[in-house]
Design a protein around this motif. Sequence first.
Motif, short mmCIF file in Angstrom:
data_model
loop_
_atom_site.label_atom_id
_atom_site.label_comp_id
_atom_site.label_asym_id
_atom_site.label_seq_id
_atom_site.Cartn_x
_atom_site.Cartn_y
_atom_site.Cartn_z
N ILE A 187 0.69 -1.16 -0.01
CA ILE A 187 0.02 0.27 -0.04
C ILE A 187 0.85 1.44 0.04
O ILE A 187 0.50 2.30 -0.60
N ILE A 188 1.80 1.32 0.86
CA ILE A 188 2.57 2.38 1.03
C ILE A 188 3.68 2.59 -0.26
O ILE A 188 3.96 3.65 -0.74
N LEU A 189 4.20 1.58 -0.76
CA LEU A 189 5.22 1.85 -1.73
C LEU A 189 4.69 0.92 -3.03
O LEU A 189 3.99 -0.08 -2.83
N PRO A 190 4.71 1.29 -4.12
CA PRO A 190 4.20 0.82 -5.28
C PRO A 190 5.08 -0.24 -5.92
O PRO A 190 5.73 -0.41 -6.71
N ILE A 191 5.45 -1.37 -4.90
CA ILE A 191 6.18 -2.54 -5.47
C ILE A 191 5.30 -3.86 -4.94
O ILE A 191 4.46 -3.62 -4.31
N HIS A 192 5.69 -4.74 -5.61
CA HIS A 192 5.01 -6.07 -5.51
C HIS A 192 6.14 -7.13 -5.18
O HIS A 192 7.10 -7.27 -5.73
N ILE A 193 5.80 -7.76 -4.01
CA ILE A 193 6.77 -8.86 -3.36
C ILE A 193 5.97 -10.08 -3.73
O ILE A 193 5.22 -10.44 -2.79
N PRO A 194 6.74 -11.06 -4.58
CA PRO A 194 6.10 -12.25 -4.37
C PRO A 194 6.38 -13.10 -3.62
O PRO A 194 7.37 -13.21 -2.90
N THR A 195 5.35 -13.77 -3.12
CA THR A 195 5.38 -14.87 -2.08
C THR A 195 5.39 -16.33 -2.61
O THR A 195 5.70 -17.07 -1.71
N TYR A 196 4.88 -16.32 -3.63
CA TYR A 196 4.87 -17.72 -4.40
C TYR A 196 4.07 -18.75 -3.22
O TYR A 196 4.19 -20.00 -3.43
N GLY A 197 3.02 -18.29 -2.82
CA GLY A 197 2.03 -19.15 -1.83
C GLY A 197 2.64 -19.47 -0.64
O GLY A 197 1.86 -20.31 -0.01
N ILE A 198 3.62 -19.02 -0.33
CA ILE A 198 4.11 -19.55 1.14
C ILE A 198 3.33 -19.24 2.31
O ILE A 198 3.29 -19.80 2.99
N ILE A 199 2.79 -17.73 2.21
CA ILE A 199 2.00 -17.29 3.15
C ILE A 199 0.73 -18.16 3.27
O ILE A 199 0.44 -18.48 4.36
N ARG A 200 -0.15 -18.44 2.23
CA ARG A 200 -1.18 -19.12 1.88
C ARG A 200 -0.84 -20.55 2.34
O ARG A 200 -1.50 -21.22 3.35
N THR A 201 0.30 -21.25 2.06
CA THR A 201 0.47 -22.45 2.44
C THR A 201 0.79 -22.65 4.05
O THR A 201 0.22 -23.61 4.69
N GLY A 202 1.58 -21.71 4.54
CA GLY A 202 1.83 -21.84 5.99
C GLY A 202 0.64 -21.76 6.61
O GLY A 202 0.55 -22.35 7.81
N ALA A 203 -0.08 -20.68 6.48
CA ALA A 203 -1.54 -20.41 7.21
C ALA A 203 -2.32 -21.72 7.22
O ALA A 203 -2.86 -22.20 8.18
#
Length: 319
Positions: free
Chosen positions: A85-101
Motif C-alpha cells: 500500500i505504501i510503496l508501489p512495489i510487488h513482493i512475490p511470496t509464491y504461495g508460502i504465506i497461504r500454505t503456511g497458514a
Amino acid sequence: MTEATPTSESYVDHPPICDIDSLPPKALIFTISLVGLTGNASVIWFLGLRMRRNAFYTYILNLAVADFLYLCFHIADVLLEVIRIILPIHIPTYGIIRTGAIIFYIAGLSMLSTISTERCLSVLWPIWYHCHRPRHTSAIMCALLWCLSIVLSTMEIVCFFHFNEAIDQCKNVEFTIAAWLVLLFVILSVSSLSLLGRMLCGSQKKPLNRLFVTIMLTVLVFLFCGLPFGVFFFLYYWIDNNYHVRFCLYLVSIILSNVNSSTNPIIYFFVGSYRQRAQGWNLKLVLERALQDTPEEGECGGSLPQGTLETSEGRVEQG
C-alpha cells in the motif's frame, strides 16, 4: 490468502472496511497477533525448556507451536500488504504465506481434537489409559499430525497455483482436506460432549479439575473463533461471486482465527491463577495449575496435597 485474490474489480459503492487497502483491519490483525505471539512464546518456553513433559504437556506444546507459527504468517501477510500500500512495489511470496497458514490451521485443529480425545479416554477408561496406553503415543501422534497437515496443504497449494483448481484431481484434493477437517470437528465435538457428560452428569460423574476446565474453554473458543476460518476456506468458491463480499467474510474469519490462536495462553493464565493469591503467581506455576488433573481442596469434594501440582498423566511415560 489474499495474495491470489483478484483485485481488478471496482471498489465503488462498497464499505471502506472491505477495501483491500483499508488499514484498520490490518492493524487489528497485527495487534491481536502480537499479543498471541507473546503468550504462545511463553507457553513454548516453559513447556519446551522449563517443565518435564508428559502426555498432555506434549500436545499443549505442539498446539502452542502451531498457533505461534500461524500468527507469524499472518503478521508477515499484514506487513507485506502494508508495504504494497505504501510503496508501489510487488513482493512475490509464491504461495508460502497461504500454505503456511493452512498447514498450521490444520495442525492446530488436529492437536486440539487429539487433546480432547485423549482426555476423554483417560476419563472413560482410566485403567486402560494409565496401564496399557502405548509408549510415546503423544510424540508419535504429534509427528503424524504435522506430516499430514504438511502433505494436505502442499497438495492444495500445488493445485491452486498450477492447475487453477479446474481439474478433477484438484477437486479431489479439496474434498479430501474438507473431509479431514469435518472428521476432526466431529471427533472434537463427540469427545468434548462425552467428557462433559461424564464430568457433570450421571451417578459416576467425576470431580472437576483445572485440566478439564482448560480443555473445555479451549474447545469453546475454537468453536466460536477458529471454526469460521475453516468454513470460509472451503466455501470460498461457493460464496457469492462478489469480491467485496468474500473479502469482508475473509477479514472476519481471519480476525476471529487470530483471536482463537491468541486466546489459549490467556485461558491457561486464567484457569491457573483462579483462586490463587496474587503474591504467589509465577508463570511456570500458573501453567502447571492450568494443566492440573486432580481436584484441589474445596473443589467438588476433592483434595490435593500441598505442593502437588503434577498431573496424573505424569505417571504415563513422557511423550
